[in-house]
Design a protein around this motif. Structure first.
Motif, PDB file in Angstrom:
ATOM      1  N   ASP A  91      -3.074   2.250   5.734  1.00 29.73           N
ATOM      2  CA  ASP A  91      -2.646   3.212   4.718  1.00 29.73           C
ATOM      3  C   ASP A  91      -2.854   4.619   5.283  1.00 29.73           C
ATOM      4  N   GLY A  92      -2.000   5.002   6.189  1.00 27.55           N
ATOM      5  CA  GLY A  92      -2.170   6.254   6.924  1.00 27.55           C
ATOM      6  C   GLY A  92      -3.253   6.063   7.986  1.00 27.55           C
ATOM      7  N   ALA A  93      -3.355   7.073   8.854  1.00 30.17           N
ATOM      8  CA  ALA A  93      -4.434   7.032   9.843  1.00 30.17           C
ATOM      9  C   ALA A  93      -5.786   7.102   9.149  1.00 30.17           C
ATOM     10  N   GLU A 200      -5.092   9.063  17.714  1.00 34.78           N
ATOM     11  CA  GLU A 200      -3.947   9.539  18.501  1.00 34.78           C
ATOM     12  C   GLU A 200      -2.752   9.845  17.599  1.00 34.78           C
ATOM     13  N   VAL A 201      -3.031  10.418  16.429  1.00 29.03           N
ATOM     14  CA  VAL A 201      -1.923  10.644  15.487  1.00 29.03           C
ATOM     15  C   VAL A 201      -0.877  11.618  16.033  1.00 29.03           C
ATOM     16  N   TYR A 202      -1.275  12.468  17.003  1.00 30.81           N
ATOM     17  CA  TYR A 202      -0.296  13.406  17.589  1.00 30.81           C
ATOM     18  C   TYR A 202       0.184  12.921  18.955  1.00 30.81           C
ATOM     19  N   TRP A 240       3.969   9.676   3.148  1.00 32.53           N
ATOM     20  CA  TRP A 240       4.088   8.214   3.025  1.00 32.53           C
ATOM     21  C   TRP A 240       2.777   7.504   3.304  1.00 32.53           C
ATOM     22  N   LYS A 241       1.922   8.158   4.084  1.00 31.08           N
ATOM     23  CA  LYS A 241       0.626   7.575   4.427  1.00 31.08           C
ATOM     24  C   LYS A 241       0.786   6.162   5.004  1.00 31.08           C
ATOM     25  N   VAL A 242       1.518   6.087   6.088  1.00 29.65           N
ATOM     26  CA  VAL A 242       1.628   4.810   6.805  1.00 29.65           C
ATOM     27  C   VAL A 242       1.193   5.054   8.254  1.00 29.65           C
TER      28      VAL A 242
HETATM   29  C1  LIG Z   1      -6.516  14.281  13.633  1.00 27.66           C
HETATM   30  C2  LIG Z   1      -6.002  13.613  12.408  1.00 27.66           C
HETATM   31  N1  LIG Z   1      -6.381  12.357  12.146  1.00 27.66           N
HETATM   32  C3  LIG Z   1      -5.944  11.709  11.054  1.00 27.66           C
HETATM   33  C4  LIG Z   1      -5.097  12.321  10.151  1.00 27.66           C
HETATM   34  C5  LIG Z   1      -4.672  11.570   8.914  1.00 27.66           C
HETATM   35  O1  LIG Z   1      -3.423  10.993   9.060  1.00 27.66           O
HETATM   36  P1  LIG Z   1      -2.709  10.277   7.822  1.00 27.66           P
HETATM   37  O2  LIG Z   1      -2.066  11.341   7.019  1.00 27.66           O
HETATM   38  O3  LIG Z   1      -1.748   9.327   8.418  1.00 27.66           O
HETATM   39  O4  LIG Z   1      -3.792   9.582   7.040  1.00 27.66           O
HETATM   40  C6  LIG Z   1      -4.679  13.626  10.382  1.00 27.66           C
HETATM   41  C7  LIG Z   1      -3.813  14.312   9.419  1.00 27.66           C
HETATM   42  O5  LIG Z   1      -3.681  15.505   9.413  1.00 27.66           O
HETATM   43  C8  LIG Z   1      -5.146  14.293  11.540  1.00 27.66           C
HETATM   44  O6  LIG Z   1      -4.777  15.549  11.819  1.00 27.66           O
END
Ligand SMILES: Cc1ncc(COP(=O)(O)O)c(C=O)c1O
Length: 383
Positions: A91-93, A200-202, A240-242
């Motif tokens: 559910d999102g990172a 590694e979201v980016y 979307w939080k995926v």
């Molecule tokens: C470094 C980092 N990790 C995690 C997240 C959270 O990601 P998500 O919106 O998919 O939960 C973010 C969102 O800004 C972020 O910058």
């Protein structure tokens, strides 16, 4: 009530976005694009919504999406992974990070993070009964970048160290890892039982033709790592939080034990749509760095004649601006004042640090349409 998180207030992202709204400011604080996901992707979601894909997805994620993630990992990082046993859609990172932290951290364990550290890590560690050790990143002088002080990391590791959390490309500094950094990390953890979480979201927002040094590339590190990513950043869809977690089978099994009770399963039609889109548009990953590099360059060019100093970000969609030439106010006070007085909201970076960081820096999100960046920069140039 006796709070379990007494030191935790509302996250700075919510605080600055609310202030921005109250002041009718240009919101360059919270990290979200001002533009929409691709129409093809939106059409795929509509298609699945209207064709009955509205019930629970399988707990680890829909198979087509897990296979698409595995294919991407193989293509970009050269690692063959098992979509059944090593990929979980989260559910999102944020949930991925929370579940991974809870999968490994026990009462009394120590977890190392690097400041400025994304603010969701420490509360999750605290709730798991662990303690967080903050190591500052080395802040750059003129010819160096933000980087990990590897000697300091080596010294900080002790018998209770259970986990190290990394985040590259790094929010908020835009720093990235080099292949030499990966080797150094492997040397340091080699004879330990330390786990790694790599946020590694980016991963796809990295500039100047640099390659993203995913922990997935390194055989030794992979064995002890949870790699967390987010479709929100990659597909301009933070709402979307995926996201997902990729980890070896033993780690994934523990991850899923937590994931099934924090989340269980992620929104079905969006998972199915992203799976199709990943298959149909693999070039998206190639084009995204170029797209955001142009935004970074545009924003930097627009503020070039201002009194802010900066080093162009190496990755992410954030640019730090140093305001030491303008005022010696602390960054929280200055970010609030800028929002109220010139109508540009940013994020102070001291809130991500245990000790005040050197310099005076604010983080600005450049994932915005050009006219928004132009208007924000013209206000910043008046200071
Ligand atoms: C470094 C980092 N990790 C995690 C997240 C959270 O990601 P998500 O919106 O998919 O939960 C973010 C969102 O800004 C972020 O910058």
């Amino acid at each position: 009530m006796d709070s379990k998180l007494p030191g935790t207030g509302t996250t700075i992202f919510a605080v600055m976005s609310a202030l921005s709204e109250e002041c009718d400011a240009i919101n360059l604080s919270q990290g979200f694009p001002s533009f929409n996901p691709s129409q093809d992707l939106l059409d795929r979601i509509t298609h699945y919504l209207n064709s009955g894909a509205n019930q629970y997805a399988p707990m680890p994620g829909v198979p087509s999406l897990r296979h698409a993630i595995a294919a991407k990992v193989e293509q970009l990082y050269g690692r063959t992974i098992d979509a059944e046993l090593e990929v979980t859609v989260s559910d999102g990172a944020t949930e991925g990070l929370f579940s991974a932290i809870h999968a490994v951290v026990r009462a009394g364990d120590e977890v190392i993070v690097f400041d400025p550290a994304y603010d969701s890590y420490e509360p999750a560690v605290t709730l798991a009964g662990g303690t967080t050790t903050h190591l500052p990143l080395v802040f750059p002088d003129e010819d160096a970048d933000f980087q990990i002080d590897w000697n300091r990391l080596e010294d900080a590791i002790g018998p209770k160290t259970r986990l190290i959390i990394l985040n590259f490309p790094h929010n908020p500094t835009g720093a990235i890892l080099s292949p030499a950094d990966i080797e150094r990390l492997a040397d340091i953890v080699r004879d330990t039982s330390i786990y790694l979480i790599s946020d590694e979201v980016y991963e796809h927002i990295i500039f100047d033709k640099a390659d993203h040094q995913s922990l997935l590339r390194n055989d030794e590190l992979w064995e002890r790592s949870f790699i967390i990513s987010s479709f929100g950043k990659t597909y301009h869809a933070t709402g979307w939080k995926v996201g997902y977690c990729v980890a070896p089978p033993v780690l994934t099994a523990e991850f899923r034990k937590i994931h099934q009770w924090t989340c269980y399963a992620v929104i079905t039609p969006i998972q199915l749509a992203i799976a199709d889109y990943m298959q149909d548009t693999p070039h998206h990953y190639v084009e995204l760095p170029v797209f955001y590099e142009q935004k970074r360059d545009r924003f930097c060019e627009l503020v070039r004649d201002s009194r802010f100093d900066y080093q162009p970000a190496k990755g992410t969609f954030f640019q730090l601006l140093d305001y030491s030439n303008i005022t010696d106010e602390d960054d929280v006070a200055y970010a609030r004042r800028l929002t109220r007085e010139i109508g540009v909201a940013s994020i102070p970076i001291s809130v991500f640090c245990e000790k005040p960081p050197p310099g005076r820096k604010l983080r600005f999100c450049f994932a915005k349409d050009d006219q928004i960046l132009e208007e924000a920069a013209s206000r910043l140039c008046q200071l």
